[in-house]
Design a protein around this motif. Sequence first.
Motif, PDB file in Angstrom:
ATOM      1  N   GLU A 219       0.693  -1.125   0.114  1.00  0.00           N
ATOM      2  CA  GLU A 219      -0.009   0.084  -0.083  1.00  0.00           C
ATOM      3  C   GLU A 219       0.982   1.255  -0.069  1.00  0.00           C
ATOM      4  O   GLU A 219       0.688   2.327  -0.538  1.00  0.00           O
ATOM      5  CB  GLU A 219      -1.045  -0.013   1.304  1.00  0.00           C
ATOM      6  N   ASN A 220       1.915   1.324   0.720  1.00  0.00           N
ATOM      7  CA  ASN A 220       2.789   2.550   0.789  1.00  0.00           C
ATOM      8  C   ASN A 220       3.585   2.499  -0.526  1.00  0.00           C
ATOM      9  O   ASN A 220       3.866   3.428  -0.882  1.00  0.00           O
ATOM     10  CB  ASN A 220       3.734   2.343   2.104  1.00  0.00           C
ATOM     11  N   VAL A 221       4.007   1.399  -1.183  1.00  0.00           N
ATOM     12  CA  VAL A 221       4.633   1.484  -2.479  1.00  0.00           C
ATOM     13  C   VAL A 221       3.630   2.001  -3.467  1.00  0.00           C
ATOM     14  O   VAL A 221       3.872   2.973  -4.140  1.00  0.00           O
ATOM     15  CB  VAL A 221       5.103   0.220  -2.931  1.00  0.00           C
ATOM     16  N   MET A 222       2.530   1.635  -3.343  1.00  0.00           N
ATOM     17  CA  MET A 222       1.601   2.161  -4.509  1.00  0.00           C
ATOM     18  C   MET A 222       1.278   3.685  -4.530  1.00  0.00           C
ATOM     19  O   MET A 222       1.126   4.205  -5.285  1.00  0.00           O
ATOM     20  CB  MET A 222       0.319   1.805  -4.352  1.00  0.00           C
ATOM     21  N   ASN A 224       3.702   5.660  -3.299  1.00  0.00           N
ATOM     22  CA  ASN A 224       5.034   6.358  -3.248  1.00  0.00           C
ATOM     23  C   ASN A 224       5.504   6.831  -2.060  1.00  0.00           C
ATOM     24  O   ASN A 224       6.396   7.632  -1.765  1.00  0.00           O
ATOM     25  CB  ASN A 224       5.241   7.393  -4.377  1.00  0.00           C
ATOM     26  N   GLU A 225       4.815   6.409  -0.839  1.00  0.00           N
ATOM     27  CA  GLU A 225       5.065   6.969   0.534  1.00  0.00           C
ATOM     28  C   GLU A 225       6.590   6.205   0.888  1.00  0.00           C
ATOM     29  O   GLU A 225       7.259   6.649   1.588  1.00  0.00           O
ATOM     30  CB  GLU A 225       4.101   6.579   1.568  1.00  0.00           C
ATOM     31  N   TRP A 226       6.496   4.840   0.312  1.00  0.00           N
ATOM     32  CA  TRP A 226       7.631   3.946   0.429  1.00  0.00           C
ATOM     33  C   TRP A 226       8.207   4.060  -0.932  1.00  0.00           C
ATOM     34  O   TRP A 226       7.880   3.574  -1.873  1.00  0.00           O
ATOM     35  CB  TRP A 226       7.488   2.563   0.828  1.00  0.00           C
ATOM     36  N   VAL A 227       9.704   4.793  -0.856  1.00  0.00           N
ATOM     37  CA  VAL A 227      10.216   5.171  -2.269  1.00  0.00           C
ATOM     38  C   VAL A 227      11.020   3.972  -2.722  1.00  0.00           C
ATOM     39  O   VAL A 227      11.386   4.138  -3.833  1.00  0.00           O
ATOM     40  CB  VAL A 227      10.626   6.557  -1.985  1.00  0.00           C
ATOM     41  N   ILE A 228      11.361   2.985  -1.875  1.00  0.00           N
ATOM     42  CA  ILE A 228      12.370   2.293  -2.356  1.00  0.00           C
ATOM     43  C   ILE A 228      11.855   1.057  -2.942  1.00  0.00           C
ATOM     44  O   ILE A 228      11.297  -0.024  -2.660  1.00  0.00           O
ATOM     45  CB  ILE A 228      13.188   1.349  -1.262  1.00  0.00           C
TER      46      ILE A 228
END
Length: 284
Positions: A219-222, A224-228
């Motif tokens: 969910e955080n990747v989707m 871009n909150e998790w950028v790696i």
Amino acid sequence: MRKHFTRFTMLGLLIILAGCASWIDRGESITAVGSSALQPLAESAAESFQTNNPGRFINVQGGGSGTGLSQVQAGAVQIGNSDVFAEEKNGVDADLLVSYKVATVGITPIVNNNVGITNLALEDLRDIFTGKITNWKEVGGKDQKIVLLNRANGSGTRNTFERWVLDGQTAKQSQEQDSSGMVRQIVADTPGAISYVSFSYVTDEITPISIDGVAPTDENVMTNEWVIWSYEHMYTKGEATGLTKEFIEYVLSDAIQDTVVGKLGYIPISKMQVQRDWQGNVIE
């Protein structure tokens, strides 16, 4: 008699080899090489494709994104699997290659389960991998030496991790491994160890690390909150044709995207709420 036997044996072998060559020329067998992060998905899709298409074979191998890109550019394989854009790799002419984005994958730091850490500040994570922090007690963990483990040069996973974590700084020299699976196993077995893997390799054997309170989740990747994170590309030299095209279309089909992709820890392209170009810029 023995000469006769040898002559006919060699003749039979030549006929078989000629038949194999003809079979491959007809487009019944292709090879995909490269990213170990993409390998589980490529292997699963290949197995399913072969089940549904008897007599047609997809040979999947690892070796890292750099290997995949160089091999497909050289024409040695039909598909080069990569979790970095071709434009990012030295010695690769991106103009010769065509990218098919088949999934997205997050990449997370991982530590040995006994380290006692589940969250790190980005600056502390950077200082660990550049060698400025060498003991877990410096970041709230046990009084234990930090053991660094890196992916080998040419790894797309390493390229993505260092791009977003090290911010141009040089990683401390450490043990390197070609395989994500081997990285996970070494971290699981080595007290004080830290490394990084794609989400698809996270198991209970190791502990994934949040950064500045942001958890490594799909969910955080989707958002871009998790950028790696990175795209998983299947590259071809020129537009895909024949069996190569059929296999890539199969990987992009609902049969794979709606079931296998998520099950193996990847994110379907259709679920991404942001896009990035090869320079890391968010595309509106």
